[in-house]
Design a protein around this motif. Structure first.
Motif, PDB file in Angstrom:
ATOM      1  N   SER A   1       5.299   3.884   7.849  1.00  0.00           N
ATOM      2  CA  SER A   1       4.473   5.079   7.892  1.00  0.00           C
ATOM      3  C   SER A   1       3.809   5.214   9.257  1.00  0.00           C
TER       4      SER A   1
ATOM      5  N   ARG B   1      -0.874   4.591   8.135  1.00  0.00           N
ATOM      6  CA  ARG B   1      -0.989   3.686   6.987  1.00  0.00           C
ATOM      7  C   ARG B   1      -2.456   3.530   6.613  1.00  0.00           C
TER       8      ARG B   1
ATOM      9  N   ASP C   1       1.819   0.547  12.016  1.00  0.00           N
ATOM     10  CA  ASP C   1       3.150  -0.033  12.192  1.00  0.00           C
ATOM     11  C   ASP C   1       3.521  -0.235  13.657  1.00  0.00           C
TER      12      ASP C   1
END
Length: 170
Positions: A46, A49, A116
């Motif tokens: 994502s 997140r 990420d």
């Protein structure tokens, strides 16, 4: 150092609101375990997140995550001291991972507990460990089957993810 001198602090000092340093540190072991899970099984990636922040030390996510990270580190140190050079090779990439993830997953609070994109540089350490373990298995049929399965699974995951992004809405 430049950020500290220019902005007067470290972390996201330009942000309107960040987590307190205590809350941020409390959540990082769980975030690091999630990073490892995403590197080994990249599912649910994502751009933004969110995880509910932990508020106290007495929480299973904090305790289990911290114990797992300590256990991995202690096992690699023990193997490095007691065994061959090939085991010592695994300690460096693990330390690389921990050192390179520490600027964003330590006590300098940022606006997000987990993102990420923080795994680009630390990922080299984990991928080095994976490749080293594959070569440790050897070049036999087991090695070829594992490597083939790894390539097939990640190829299918990439294809599925690209299908998701083919939709202009997503």
């Amino acid at each position: 150092l430049g950020k500290y001198l220019y902005l007067g602090g470290i972390g996201d000092v330009e942000a309107l609101k960040t987590h307190s340093p205590f809350i941020y540190v409390l959540n990082q072991p769980y975030s690091i375990i999630n990073y490892l899970q995403l590197m080994l099984f990249p599912r649910g990636l994502s751009l933004d997140r969110y995880s509910e922040p932990l508020r106290n030390v007495i929480n299973s996510r904090f305790i289990v995550s911290t114990l797992v990270l300590l256990m991995i580190t202690i096992i690699l140190i023990f193997l490095g001291k007691r065994h061959r050079t090939s085991h010592k090779v695994l300690l460096f990439p693990w330390l690389w991972f921990l050192v390179t993830i520490s600027p964003t997953s330590s006590f300098f609070p940022t606006t997000q507990l987990m993102e990420d994109n923080r795994m680009y540089l630390p990922g080299f350490g984990i991928y080095f460990i994976i490749v080293s373990l594959y070569f440790k298995i050897g070049r036999n049929k087991v090695f070829l089957v594992l490597m083939g399965l790894h390539i097939i699974v990640f190829s299918l995951a990439t294809y599925t993810r690209n299908q998701l992004y083919a939709d202009p809405v997503s």
